[in-house]
Design a protein around this motif. Sequence first.
Motif, PDB file in Angstrom:
ATOM      1  N   LEU A 134       1.987   8.190   4.982  1.00 41.72           N
ATOM      2  CA  LEU A 134       0.596   8.492   4.646  1.00 41.72           C
ATOM      3  C   LEU A 134       0.505   9.794   3.862  1.00 41.72           C
ATOM      4  CD1 LEU A 134      -2.404   7.863   4.841  1.00 41.72           C
ATOM      5  CD2 LEU A 134      -2.449   9.063   7.044  1.00 41.72           C
TER       6      LEU A 134
ATOM      7  N   GLU B  16       0.812  -1.224   0.000  1.00 42.19           N
ATOM      8  CA  GLU B  16       0.000   0.000   0.000  1.00 42.19           C
ATOM      9  C   GLU B  16       0.842   1.268   0.000  1.00 42.19           C
ATOM     10  OE1 GLU B  16      -4.341  -0.806   2.029  1.00 42.19           O
ATOM     11  OE2 GLU B  16      -2.732   0.039   3.239  1.00 42.19           O
ATOM     12  N   ARG B  17       2.005   1.213   0.605  1.00 43.21           N
ATOM     13  CA  ARG B  17       2.846   2.407   0.695  1.00 43.21           C
ATOM     14  C   ARG B  17       3.446   2.808  -0.644  1.00 43.21           C
ATOM     15  NH1 ARG B  17       6.608  -0.044   5.304  1.00 43.21           N
ATOM     16  NH2 ARG B  17       6.177  -1.856   3.954  1.00 43.21           N
TER      17      ARG B  17
ATOM     18  N   PHE C  58      -6.879   0.855  -0.896  1.00 44.28           N
ATOM     19  CA  PHE C  58      -6.320   1.826   0.044  1.00 44.28           C
ATOM     20  C   PHE C  58      -7.230   3.038   0.186  1.00 44.28           C
ATOM     21  CE2 PHE C  58      -3.901   5.782   0.536  1.00 44.28           C
ATOM     22  CZ  PHE C  58      -3.344   5.565   1.794  1.00 44.28           C
TER      23      PHE C  58
ATOM     24  N   PHE D  43      -5.001   9.505  12.122  1.00 40.33           N
ATOM     25  CA  PHE D  43      -5.298   8.970  10.792  1.00 40.33           C
ATOM     26  C   PHE D  43      -4.234   7.947  10.399  1.00 40.33           C
ATOM     27  CE2 PHE D  43      -6.354  10.513   6.166  1.00 40.33           C
ATOM     28  CZ  PHE D  43      -7.006   9.312   5.919  1.00 40.33           C
TER      29      PHE D  43
ATOM     30  N   ALA E 123      -2.498  14.511   4.571  1.00 41.69           N
ATOM     31  CA  ALA E 123      -3.468  13.825   5.430  1.00 41.69           C
ATOM     32  C   ALA E 123      -4.441  14.807   6.069  1.00 41.69           C
ATOM     33  CB  ALA E 123      -2.734  13.027   6.510  1.00 41.69           C
TER      34      ALA E 123
ATOM     35  N   ARG F 104     -10.388   2.263   1.995  1.00 42.40           N
ATOM     36  CA  ARG F 104     -10.138   2.081   3.426  1.00 42.40           C
ATOM     37  C   ARG F 104      -9.942   3.415   4.141  1.00 42.40           C
ATOM     38  NH1 ARG F 104      -5.716   0.384   6.740  1.00 42.40           N
ATOM     39  NH2 ARG F 104      -4.287   0.329   4.964  1.00 42.40           N
ATOM     40  N   VAL F 105      -9.176   4.323   3.542  1.00 43.43           N
ATOM     41  CA  VAL F 105      -8.942   5.598   4.233  1.00 43.43           C
ATOM     42  C   VAL F 105     -10.215   6.435   4.285  1.00 43.43           C
ATOM     43  CG1 VAL F 105      -6.469   5.655   3.716  1.00 43.43           C
ATOM     44  CG2 VAL F 105      -8.058   6.773   2.146  1.00 43.43           C
TER      45      VAL F 105
ATOM     46  N   ILE G 122     -12.169   5.153   7.166  1.00 41.47           N
ATOM     47  CA  ILE G 122     -11.586   5.589   8.435  1.00 41.47           C
ATOM     48  C   ILE G 122     -12.006   7.012   8.762  1.00 41.47           C
ATOM     49  CG2 ILE G 122      -9.405   6.207   9.572  1.00 41.47           C
ATOM     50  CD1 ILE G 122      -8.166   3.759   8.130  1.00 41.47           C
TER      51      ILE G 122
ATOM     52  N   ASN H  71      -4.451   4.736  12.407  1.00 42.91           N
ATOM     53  CA  ASN H  71      -5.566   3.895  11.950  1.00 42.91           C
ATOM     54  C   ASN H  71      -5.252   3.206  10.630  1.00 42.91           C
ATOM     55  OD1 ASN H  71      -8.545   4.205  13.388  1.00 42.91           O
ATOM     56  ND2 ASN H  71      -7.156   5.875  13.920  1.00 42.91           N
ATOM     57  N   VAL H  72      -4.547   3.895   9.743  1.00 39.16           N
ATOM     58  CA  VAL H  72      -4.184   3.316   8.449  1.00 39.16           C
ATOM     59  C   VAL H  72      -3.101   2.260   8.602  1.00 39.16           C
ATOM     60  CG1 VAL H  72      -3.189   3.835   6.177  1.00 39.16           C
ATOM     61  CG2 VAL H  72      -4.889   5.371   7.165  1.00 39.16           C
TER      62      VAL H  72
END
Length: 261
Positions: A187, A76-77, A154, A176, A199, A157-158, A161, A179-180
């Motif tokens: 992020l 994901e990063r 991703f 944030f 963010a 999902r964010v 959140i 949580n991620v």
Amino acid sequence: MKFFEEVPLILIVEDNNDMRQFIKENIQMSYKVIEAVDGEDGLNKGLENIPDLIISDVLMPKLNGYEFCTKIKTDERTSHIPVILLTSKAESNSRIKGLETGADDYLTKPFNNAELLSRIKNLIDQRKKLREKFSKEITLEPRDVVVTSTDEKFLTRVLEIVEKNLSNENFSAEDFAENVGMSKTHLNRKLNALTDVSANEFIRTYRLKKAARLLSGRSGNISEIAYEVGFSNPSYFAESFKKLFGYSPSEYLQKQGSSFS
């Protein structure tokens, strides 16, 4: 200056020193460059630096280019980072294998320098257009801007959140990131790459776009909706709303044909 406005950072992953220096010399006038001597080194430096684009050889020790690309594209990063694979093989099955790993482009050695520069520019420009498209749209859905299934998951999902913490005015970028499951730096870089914002900006923009939907749906008055989306100060909410949309919440309501305030 925002991350995306800086000179793009290119990671060259190539075990042959002469080839690595050759590529570097031909692109360093236009881009910042970092180097990795094999796939394992490239993976570590990719995660550490989150470059704007990666150029990787295929035949390397420790981790070959296909394995390296797969790891980059499924993390994901780094999944958003465009990857150009370089190989000395001209067979079509090698090209297909490269593209199946998620590579964005493919060049066979020896290659034309102008072509490499053109491929780099095109991929970076494509990512920039996707970011600009997302930042301009009044939408809470990421599907029109994602570039890989990993990125789609991703972004979904964010968004979930932020939605879960919508009314929590104390929900911060640090919260944030926690949580991620990423560092705040990772992020910020990921969101900048995909959506053109940090963010903190992502949270605020989501809240304001949610507020616009609630106002359109007549789900309460302005103050009530401000609190619902995490703004305890109605004046700051109105100021932020106008900065994003170009008009105040009350003006927005007038445009929507609503009479409540």
